[in-house]
Write a protein that holds these residues in place. Sequence first.
Motif, PDB file in Angstrom:
ATOM      1  N   TRP A   2       0.834  -1.199   0.000  1.00  0.00           N
ATOM      2  CA  TRP A   2       0.000   0.000   0.000  1.00  0.00           C
ATOM      3  C   TRP A   2       0.874   1.257   0.000  1.00  0.00           C
ATOM      4  N   GLY A  25       2.019   2.158  -3.256  1.00  0.00           N
ATOM      5  CA  GLY A  25       0.974   2.481  -4.215  1.00  0.00           C
ATOM      6  C   GLY A  25       0.456   1.296  -5.000  1.00  0.00           C
ATOM      7  N   GLU A  26       0.800   0.079  -4.571  1.00  0.00           N
ATOM      8  CA  GLU A  26       0.371  -1.115  -5.292  1.00  0.00           C
ATOM      9  C   GLU A  26      -0.996  -1.616  -4.824  1.00  0.00           C
ATOM     10  N   THR A  42      -4.726  -0.027  -3.961  1.00  0.00           N
ATOM     11  CA  THR A  42      -5.510   1.199  -4.079  1.00  0.00           C
ATOM     12  C   THR A  42      -6.539   1.313  -2.959  1.00  0.00           C
ATOM     13  N   ARG A  43      -7.163   2.473  -2.864  1.00  0.00           N
ATOM     14  CA  ARG A  43      -8.228   2.679  -1.879  1.00  0.00           C
ATOM     15  C   ARG A  43      -9.425   1.782  -2.185  1.00  0.00           C
ATOM     16  N   ASP A  44      -9.680   1.564  -3.464  1.00  0.00           N
ATOM     17  CA  ASP A  44     -10.781   0.667  -3.829  1.00  0.00           C
ATOM     18  C   ASP A  44     -10.514  -0.746  -3.330  1.00  0.00           C
ATOM     19  N   THR A  45      -9.260  -1.178  -3.437  1.00  0.00           N
ATOM     20  CA  THR A  45      -8.896  -2.511  -2.954  1.00  0.00           C
ATOM     21  C   THR A  45      -9.059  -2.600  -1.445  1.00  0.00           C
TER      22      THR A  45
END
Length: 220
Positions: free
Chosen positions: A81, A84-85, A87-90
């Motif tokens: 995280w 950046g691997e 995302t907030r959606d994940t």
Amino acid sequence: MSWRETLGVTEAAGESHAHNPHNAQKTAMQDNSADSADSASADAEETASRLLEALSDACRGLPITPAAVRDALALEDIEDWRKGEITRDTLAVFARSLVQRREMERGKRPTHYTERATCKHCGPIWLWFSGEVLGCPWCWNRVADRPIPRPDAVRCQDCAHFQRTDHPHLGHCAKGEPEAIAGLWDTDRRYCERYLPHPEPGDNDGSAGSEYLTKGEFAK
């Protein structure tokens, strides 16, 4: 007047540096190490703060706290995280999955589990697709001795918890399910969240099938 002059060590200190020029380097290295430690601590605090902020968004409207989701993340997840691997959606999907898992642990069927299926180790189950499977999300409940909601009635004679008496058709439930004084009739069909099929030869303790879950193949 400096502390060195007060203690009368000014000259000695000077001689020490003259004889060992590495002392100055050691002092500088110690200062750099302290600065690095402070910087790392500040970075960790900032990362933790940003993560909780992201998890607050992911948990909005859900009966779960950002801290609970954070505790469920592996260290590798947090690092991914940070890079950046993830995302907030994940993160939002992960939070919803945790809520669903909690509900399932209490024996509640997810709303999108609308199809009848059969698990080799759990018996008749609800899933998001029909058919036969070797392992399923309900296997977690089975291993933890938690209830499993059933789409169909089952027979006691097919259950691993059915303990026969001297009577050819009567027996008792090892899990303490409600029954008449005489016991349960083996061929009667009934709804039972404690039902488990007899293990097949080679299954040992019947815990086989959880290997499919640890790989996440049936998480949905």
